[in-house]
Every structure is written in structure tokens, then in C-alpha cells.
Design an enzyme around this catalytic site. Sequence first.
Site, mmCIF file in Angstrom:
data_model
loop_
_atom_site.group_PDB
_atom_site.id
_atom_site.type_symbol
_atom_site.label_atom_id
_atom_site.label_comp_id
_atom_site.label_asym_id
_atom_site.label_seq_id
_atom_site.Cartn_x
_atom_site.Cartn_y
_atom_site.Cartn_z
ATOM 1 N N HIS A 20 0.881 -1.186 0.000
ATOM 2 C CA HIS A 20 0.000 0.000 0.000
ATOM 3 C C HIS A 20 0.909 1.224 0.000
ATOM 4 C CE1 HIS A 20 -3.617 -2.355 1.767
ATOM 5 N NE2 HIS A 20 -3.653 -2.321 0.451
ATOM 6 N N GLU A 62 1.709 4.062 2.740
ATOM 7 C CA GLU A 62 2.180 3.669 4.069
ATOM 8 C C GLU A 62 3.701 3.836 4.125
ATOM 9 O OE1 GLU A 62 0.229 -0.169 4.572
ATOM 10 O OE2 GLU A 62 -1.720 0.763 4.303
ATOM 11 N N ARG A 88 -3.228 4.644 -2.388
ATOM 12 C CA ARG A 88 -3.004 3.335 -1.749
ATOM 13 C C ARG A 88 -2.857 2.199 -2.762
ATOM 14 N NH1 ARG A 88 -5.951 0.152 2.631
ATOM 15 N NH2 ARG A 88 -7.026 -1.556 1.630
ATOM 16 N N HIS A 126 2.561 -3.620 6.541
ATOM 17 C CA HIS A 126 1.678 -2.468 6.333
ATOM 18 C C HIS A 126 1.833 -1.509 7.519
ATOM 19 C CE1 HIS A 126 -1.064 -4.277 3.175
ATOM 20 N NE2 HIS A 126 -0.355 -5.324 3.545
ATOM 21 N N GLU A 132 0.993 -4.454 10.896
ATOM 22 C CA GLU A 132 0.563 -3.055 10.784
ATOM 23 C C GLU A 132 1.478 -2.301 11.740
ATOM 24 O OE1 GLU A 132 -1.825 -1.645 8.991
ATOM 25 O OE2 GLU A 132 -2.965 -3.374 8.261
#
Lengths: 310, 94
Positions: free
Chosen positions: A70, A73, A128, A197, A271
Site C-alpha cells: 500500500h 504507508e 493506496r 503495512h 501493521e
Amino acid sequence: QPKNTDSFDFANYHTLGEIYSFQDMLVAENPNIVSKIVIGQSYEGRPLNVLKFSTGGTNRPAIWIDTGIHSREWVTQASGLWFAKKIVTDYGTDPALTAILSQMDIFLEIATNPDGYAFTHSGNRMWRKTRKPNPGSSCVGVDPNRNWDAGFGEPGASSNPCSETYRGPSAHSESEVKSIVDFVKSHGNIKAFISIHSYSQMLMYPYGYKRTPTNDAAELHKVAQKAISDLTSLYGTKYTYGSIIDTIYQASGNTIDWTYEQGIKYSYTFELRDTGRYGFLLPASQIIPTAQETWLALMSIMDHTSKNPY
Amino acid sequence: KVTFEGHKVLRIVPKDEVQLSLIKDLEEMMEFELDFWRGVTTVSNPVDVRVPFHVLKSVKDYLETQNIDYSAMIEDLQMILDKEQKEMAAARVP
């Protein structure tokens, strides 16, 4: 432009060109351990570069790490650069990493969605998805984390090209995804796959597209628990962990469901850090702390993988 | 280049299942052009959403009418982006 990777500024965000230059410098400086593989091309024709860290052998068992699927990020690509330097710096001095590299190779794709990343610098910082046009729609791009052939088209992804979670017209329709699929299949000996991510401080394992736990759920949970304990030990950053569907929400067609179903047991997705105030715009001053703490978790997963062959 | 003047990122915290469902409805309202940075998960878990300036009042009205708590995580997105650009440029100066 930095002259070498020692003078590279890891505490700042960089353009795609700077990332590509960094990769080439790292390879040139460390030809005995690092090489660059081009696994394909993005929709707009950019190379999909993967750094291979290897101390020899043929088709050794391997660990895959990707950042930046993505594109917005940014802390993930920035962390990927730091990881790459960390591997070459620690090899030969850190016994744990040296032991891992004596048995296994590490593959690191830093700019997994290069078109998207370039577009975050040139056109829309909040981009994204990929950059392939969608026939019949004015909306561009596919969510490359909904484009994999694992529960593709089931709930947990959108069929609307204007959605941020648009799954694409078919599984592996995006060259950025298909190139990894082809690489993983042709390699055939990848034992851990970690897709990174940002930002909500989570470590997750399959599944995302269904509630059924994997056969390895207990082990994956235990490994995640240890990894997060190590991560938290550095700066106290709090993470949650569990299966994707239990920890976040149903997400069909995601990367690690596909890798797990290919037989890669240690399939995880991170994440990264969230200050609670900036989201995707994490200040550059936090890149190094984020990378440092994440590295501890990565080492924990890689160490477990190397000590538990299957 | 797309700019984000006046865009706010709201942090919404659903208190119960009813609020959760109402925020999910918001997620599906494509006409608002909302960008969910952190999607709807479970009760008490924050949802972060970028709200363009032209729909800010409508979104706030929706949340307030339903008695859903929210706060501004980012007051002005463009300000932070400008700062990010300046920092990157400064880092390039030898």
C-alpha cells in the site's frame, strides 16, 4: 545523493529513485551477500526489485519480507530500507542473524507497489492502490492486498473500482501481485512470508477471508506472542495480534491467506506503529524507532522459522 | 497534484453495536468521498476517516445526530503534508 549506504539518511522519507539507488549501492558494496533480482514490471513499467540476502547454496529455504504494497504507508518502505542495511551490518556480528543466514536466504521487496509509491510523491500523497486503469470506470487502481487468489471475490473486498479495497477484475490481475505469485511458486522453498503495512500496531496471521482457524493457528499465535513481546520490549509500543479476521475485519483476497494456502506456514502481516495522531503521515523522526522495534519482531519470527524446519 | 486543504481526519469511536452499524453505513456512502484510513472493526476500536472539506459539515451532522463520539485526529491534512515536503527538501540540502 549519498555516495554510499553509510551516508544514506534512514531518518527521512525518500523518493522511488532514491530507493532504487540505495538498492544498487547496497548490492555494489556487499556483493558477497546481497544481489538484486527483478521479478517483473509494474503496470507503468517500473522494475519490481527484490534484494536477495544469501551466503551461498542453491535454492535454500527462504524468508520473504515485503514493504509498501500500500503505497501511502511510507513508514513501511522507509523501514524496509533500514532492514536492508541492518541485515548487511549485523551479518557476521549478530549470532542470531548470522545463524539464520547460514541456513536460509532472505528476500526483501522494499517498493512492492512502485507506481503507487511514485504517485504518492508526484500526484496524490494519499494513494493506496496500484495505478492500472479500470476499463469502464474513471477510477484507477486495484487494492493489491485484495487481489490474491484466496477467497477472491468473497466478502471483505469491494467490486467497485472506486473503492479503496477494490479487488480487481480477477485474482492476480495486477502485475505487482502476479510477479510475487510467480516468484513464490518458482522458488518453491519459501518458509516464512511477512508482508508489512501500517498503521494500527498489529501482527496477524491467516485467515482473513474465513473464520475457520488454520491448522497451525496455535503455533502461529505463540510465535506472534513472542514476536510482539520482543517488539514491545524496546519502546513499550503496544501491539495486538491474532488472525486477520479476528483482529481487524474480514479481508478476502489478501496476501498472506494466499501464501499460507501455498504451504508457507509462517505467513504474517504487520501493521506498524501509530502515534495516534498522524496515521499514514508518521513524522520522519519515528522511522528509525519503528524499524528498530519491528526488526526485533522480524528476528523473532525468522529465528523460529530457521529453528523449526518443515 | 492533489491537495487536501481543509481535509480533516476524524477519529470515531463506536460505543456499541448500533453505532458500529451506523459508522458502517457511513463507510458505504460513496457520495461523501470518505477515505477510511482505519476501517470499522469492533466496538471501542477507533475508526479513522479522512473527510474532504466540502462534506465535513454533513459528516459531522450525521455523527452528532446519532450521538457518535468523534475527535479530530488531524485538523488540516494539507498543513502536515506541507511540513512533510519541507522536511524532505531540507534533508536533501547538503
